[in-house]
Design a protein around this motif. Structure first.
Motif, PDB file in Angstrom:
ATOM      1  N   TYR A  89       0.817  -1.209   0.000  1.00 41.61           N
ATOM      2  CA  TYR A  89       0.000   0.000   0.000  1.00 41.61           C
ATOM      3  C   TYR A  89       0.859   1.271   0.000  1.00 41.61           C
ATOM      4  O   TYR A  89       0.454   2.286  -0.568  1.00 41.61           O
ATOM      5  N   GLY A  90       2.035   1.207   0.634  1.00 46.01           N
ATOM      6  CA  GLY A  90       2.913   2.378   0.644  1.00 46.01           C
ATOM      7  C   GLY A  90       3.315   2.794  -0.755  1.00 46.01           C
ATOM      8  O   GLY A  90       3.207   3.972  -1.125  1.00 46.01           O
ATOM      9  N   GLY A  91       3.770   1.816  -1.551  1.00 50.01           N
ATOM     10  CA  GLY A  91       4.158   2.120  -2.925  1.00 50.01           C
ATOM     11  C   GLY A  91       2.998   2.608  -3.752  1.00 50.01           C
ATOM     12  O   GLY A  91       3.122   3.580  -4.525  1.00 50.01           O
ATOM     13  N   ALA A  92       1.829   1.967  -3.622  1.00 50.85           N
ATOM     14  CA  ALA A  92       0.658   2.356  -4.405  1.00 50.85           C
ATOM     15  C   ALA A  92       0.147   3.734  -3.997  1.00 50.85           C
ATOM     16  O   ALA A  92      -0.273   4.532  -4.855  1.00 50.85           O
ATOM     17  N   ILE A  93       0.185   4.055  -2.710  1.00 47.42           N
ATOM     18  CA  ILE A  93      -0.277   5.362  -2.241  1.00 47.42           C
ATOM     19  C   ILE A  93       0.637   6.469  -2.759  1.00 47.42           C
ATOM     20  O   ILE A  93       0.165   7.546  -3.150  1.00 47.42           O
ATOM     21  N   VAL A  94       1.931   6.217  -2.788  1.00 44.49           N
ATOM     22  CA  VAL A  94       2.861   7.213  -3.334  1.00 44.49           C
ATOM     23  C   VAL A  94       2.516   7.519  -4.790  1.00 44.49           C
ATOM     24  O   VAL A  94       2.535   8.672  -5.228  1.00 44.49           O
ATOM     25  N   MET A  95       2.163   6.487  -5.553  1.00 46.81           N
ATOM     26  CA  MET A  95       1.866   6.674  -6.974  1.00 46.81           C
ATOM     27  C   MET A  95       0.524   7.344  -7.214  1.00 46.81           C
ATOM     28  O   MET A  95       0.394   8.208  -8.085  1.00 46.81           O
TER      29      MET A  95
END
Length: 315
Positions: A252-258
């Protein structure tokens, strides 16, 4: 400004993390190793759950779906990135870019929802074990799986079509590992501010509620676990929860950044690193964290492999 494409005959050039890295050979070898780990571990898990009837219960059916999504997601992106670097050919056709975007959005969004359903399954199993067969029946499990796939594919189809209808300017370079909405919109000639807001709404809708559900489920699980009389059981549950939350944080961290972080905070390097976490790292780690450390799964793996070896020895 000259428009280079809005036709199917035009293409793009992917300039991803391997092109911007100071040690591309080492990074390529690492990504290749992670990809082989992902296809091996997820493939084994799919095989074991399919062949062992004892694992045909909601928890493992959800895990089967997770492995399938991870296997497909990393296969949509990683092999092309590796071959592009090795062959020194980073081009992708207009249609290929649209297809890659649709598949990545479908699989990524479906996994967002599935992880929340899996957390709910664990919450029911630990906090309401007597009602588990009612609250997590086969029908409920199938409904969860169908909901994940249908909502994700419909959302991905709409956003992929809308993204690719923009006219793209002379630069064909997508400074990203694969075709994804935010870096592709930077090449658009038209005003994309309204559509960027729509993408932000999509990101918030598909990421924040499932993440909140996961955190709420694990908070309730931890509350229950801390009141367990057994120290060994409490320790085991805490280790399991922490490992699950680590993977969830990476995904979720990577997806939220994007998709949730405002575009003014984005940079090509940061976006590349974020996308690697949820398209390469987590598909390789999920089977190890969620399943292959599980005694029931490892026992089923020994039974399945034992049957195969015994059958081969008779010939």
């Amino acid at each position: 400004m000259e428009v280079c494409n809005s036709t199917l005959g035009s293409g793009f050039i992917l300039v991803g993390i391997l092109d911007d890295s100071g040690f591309p050979e080492l990074l390529c070898a690492t990504i290749t190793a992670l990809y082989f780990l992902a296809i091996t571990s997820n493939g084994l898990l799919l095989l074991v759950i399919t062949m062992d009837a004892r694992l045909h219960v909601p928890m493992y059916l959800l895990l089967w779906q997770l492995s399938l999504m991870d296997l497909l997601l990393t296969s949509v992106i990683t092999p092309k990135a590796i071959l592009d670097y090795l062959l020194k050919d980073n081009t992708i056709s207009f249609g290929g870019c649209a297809l890659q975007m649709f598949l990545e959005l479908t699989l990524g969004s479906a996994e967002d929802l599935l992880l929340a359903f899996m957390a709910y399954d664990r919450y029911v199993a630990i906090c309401h074990p007597l009602n588990y067969t009612i609250l997590m029946s086969q029908k409920v499990c199938c409904l969860m799986i169908a909901t994940s796939w249908i909502l994700a594919s419909l959302s991905a189809l709409g956003y992929s079509i809308y993204t690719m209808q923009y006219p793209f300017c002379k630069s064909r370079q997508i400074r990203h590992l694969f075709c994804e909405i935010p870096p592709l919109l930077k090449l658009a000639c038209a005003d994309t501010s309204t559509y960027e807001l729509m993408v932000y709404v999509m990101g918030v809708t598909l990421l924040i509620p499932p993440l909140a559900a996961i955190l709420a489920s694990y908070s309730l699980i931890l509350f229950t676990v801390l009141h367990m009389p057994s120290n060994e059981g409490r320790k085991k549950a805490l280790v399991t929860c922490s490992s699950h939350l680590t993977v969830v944080g990476m995904w979720y961290g990577g997806a939220i950044v994007m998709y949730v972080l405002p575009s003014s905070f984005h940079s090509p390097k940061q976006d590349n690193i974020s996308s690697v976490f949820y398209t390469i790292f987590t598909p390789a780690l999920n089977p190890l964290i969620y399943s292959l450390r599980n005694k029931e799964v490892t026992g089923a793996l020994r039974r399945v492999l034992g049957k195969r070896f015994s059958v081969q020895s008779t010939f």
